[in-house]
Scaffold this active site. Sequence first.
Site, PDB file in Angstrom:
ATOM      1  N   ARG A   1      22.325 -14.223   2.227  1.00  0.00           N
ATOM      2  CA  ARG A   1      21.807 -12.855   2.082  1.00  0.00           C
ATOM      3  C   ARG A   1      22.515 -12.075   0.991  1.00  0.00           C
ATOM      4  NH1 ARG A   1      18.380 -11.125   6.027  1.00  0.00           N
ATOM      5  NH2 ARG A   1      18.420 -12.451   7.869  1.00  0.00           N
TER       6      ARG A   1
ATOM      7  N   HIS B   1       9.053   3.363   8.460  1.00  0.00           N
ATOM      8  CA  HIS B   1       8.828   2.511   9.630  1.00  0.00           C
ATOM      9  C   HIS B   1       7.631   3.069  10.397  1.00  0.00           C
ATOM     10  CE1 HIS B   1       9.690  -0.230  12.875  1.00  0.00           C
ATOM     11  NE2 HIS B   1       9.508   0.786  13.707  1.00  0.00           N
TER      12      HIS B   1
ATOM     13  N   ASN C   1      13.616   4.238   3.898  1.00  0.00           N
ATOM     14  CA  ASN C   1      12.712   3.231   4.471  1.00  0.00           C
ATOM     15  C   ASN C   1      11.591   3.965   5.197  1.00  0.00           C
ATOM     16  OD1 ASN C   1      11.815   0.624   5.400  1.00  0.00           O
ATOM     17  ND2 ASN C   1      12.677   1.125   7.408  1.00  0.00           N
TER      18      ASN C   1
ATOM     19  N   LEU D   1      19.292  -6.089   5.704  1.00  0.00           N
ATOM     20  CA  LEU D   1      20.239  -5.889   4.612  1.00  0.00           C
ATOM     21  C   LEU D   1      21.677  -5.962   5.121  1.00  0.00           C
ATOM     22  CD1 LEU D   1      18.267  -2.962   2.991  1.00  0.00           C
ATOM     23  CD2 LEU D   1      18.497  -5.285   2.076  1.00  0.00           C
TER      24      LEU D   1
ATOM     25  N   SER E   1       0.825  -1.213   0.000  1.00  0.00           N
ATOM     26  CA  SER E   1       0.000   0.000   0.000  1.00  0.00           C
ATOM     27  C   SER E   1       0.864   1.270   0.000  1.00  0.00           C
ATOM     28  CB  SER E   1      -0.982   0.004   1.176  1.00  0.00           C
ATOM     29  OG  SER E   1      -0.336   0.199   2.400  1.00  0.00           O
TER      30      SER E   1
ATOM     31  N   ARG F   1      13.301  -7.576   4.855  1.00  0.00           N
ATOM     32  CA  ARG F   1      14.573  -8.296   4.876  1.00  0.00           C
ATOM     33  C   ARG F   1      15.605  -7.416   5.550  1.00  0.00           C
ATOM     34  NH1 ARG F   1      14.776 -13.214   4.688  1.00  0.00           N
ATOM     35  NH2 ARG F   1      16.898 -13.270   3.925  1.00  0.00           N
TER      36      ARG F   1
HETATM   37  C1  GAR Z   1       3.880  -0.534   6.651  1.00  0.00           C
HETATM   38  O1  GAR Z   1       3.158  -0.205   7.804  1.00  0.00           O
HETATM   39  C2  GAR Z   1       5.351  -0.222   6.844  1.00  0.00           C
HETATM   40  O2  GAR Z   1       5.586   0.941   7.581  1.00  0.00           O
HETATM   41  C3  GAR Z   1       5.808  -1.443   7.612  1.00  0.00           C
HETATM   42  O3  GAR Z   1       5.151  -2.517   6.994  1.00  0.00           O
HETATM   43  C4  GAR Z   1       3.905  -2.059   6.449  1.00  0.00           C
HETATM   44  C5  GAR Z   1       3.885  -2.430   4.999  1.00  0.00           C
HETATM   45  O4  GAR Z   1       2.625  -2.180   4.459  1.00  0.00           O
HETATM   46  N1  GAR Z   1       7.225  -1.583   7.580  1.00  0.00           N
HETATM   47  C6  GAR Z   1       7.941  -2.066   8.577  1.00  0.00           C
HETATM   48  O5  GAR Z   1       7.459  -2.464   9.616  1.00  0.00           O
HETATM   49  C7  GAR Z   1       9.431  -2.092   8.335  1.00  0.00           C
HETATM   50  N2  GAR Z   1      10.124  -2.245   9.578  1.00  0.00           N
HETATM   51  P1  GAR Z   1       2.447  -1.999   2.896  1.00  0.00           P
HETATM   52  O6  GAR Z   1       3.032  -3.252   2.233  1.00  0.00           O
HETATM   53  O7  GAR Z   1       0.965  -1.948   2.710  1.00  0.00           O
HETATM   54  O8  GAR Z   1       3.141  -0.750   2.475  1.00  0.00           O
END
Ligand code: GAR
Length: 208
Positions: A67, A111, A109, A95, A15, A93
């Site tokens: 990896r 978070h 990224n 890195l 998303s 993943r």
């Molecule tokens: C999102 O909330 C993103 O911030 C989180 O995974 C979800 C992915 O949703 N990422 C992490 O937790 C990374 N540490 P999406 O595939 O719908 O974008």
Amino acid sequence: MKRVRTAVLISGRGSNMKALLDAAKDPAYPAEIVLVVANVPGAGGLDIARAAGIDTATIDHRGKGGREAFERELHARLLEAGTELVCLAGFMRLLTPFFVDAWAGKMLNIHPSLLPAFPGLDTHQRALDAGVKFGGCTVHFVTSEMDVGPIVAQAAVPILPGDDAPTLAARVLIAEHKLYPAALAAVASGKAPQPGAGALPTVYNPPL
Ligand code: GAR
């Protein structure tokens, strides 16, 4: 205007990737999405990217002999697409220094917490357990330590009475979809400071 060639790496539903694709539909947006790569075959985001006419690739991290072998293949694919910036969007993943160094200062990224609080997994439940009154999300440059690199932008959302991890995650996700396109635009147009440049962040708070 030359737009910055950007690849998005995903592991799941994508998303946030979709939010970046939607923003980049505007020819005035300073980044164009040239490639979406998933490390999980059949990741939901791949269909969304294909439907939007974006090149996609699946590079399964399993069975690659480690990896770094996986990352070398990923790196080669990114270079082949002429990638200048990489956005991790739900890319689950860890890195290695090889990949992080190769894209130092050029990889973002997102978070779903207000870093440096609650890095890693289960971030929403840990925020609830800690009793904090705001959750949120952070876009940061990727460095070798997970969820630690220089912060580009953050958005805060309130934690409301009765929230559980799913309701909080859903509220934060709405903010993520506004924050990531804004942060990528800031980086792609040179308006966000490069890591190490000293000054800090563009801070963006979407209206609640
Ligand atoms: C999102 O909330 C993103 O911030 C989180 O995974 C979800 C992915 O949703 N990422 C992490 O937790 C990374 N540490 P999406 O595939 O719908 O974008």
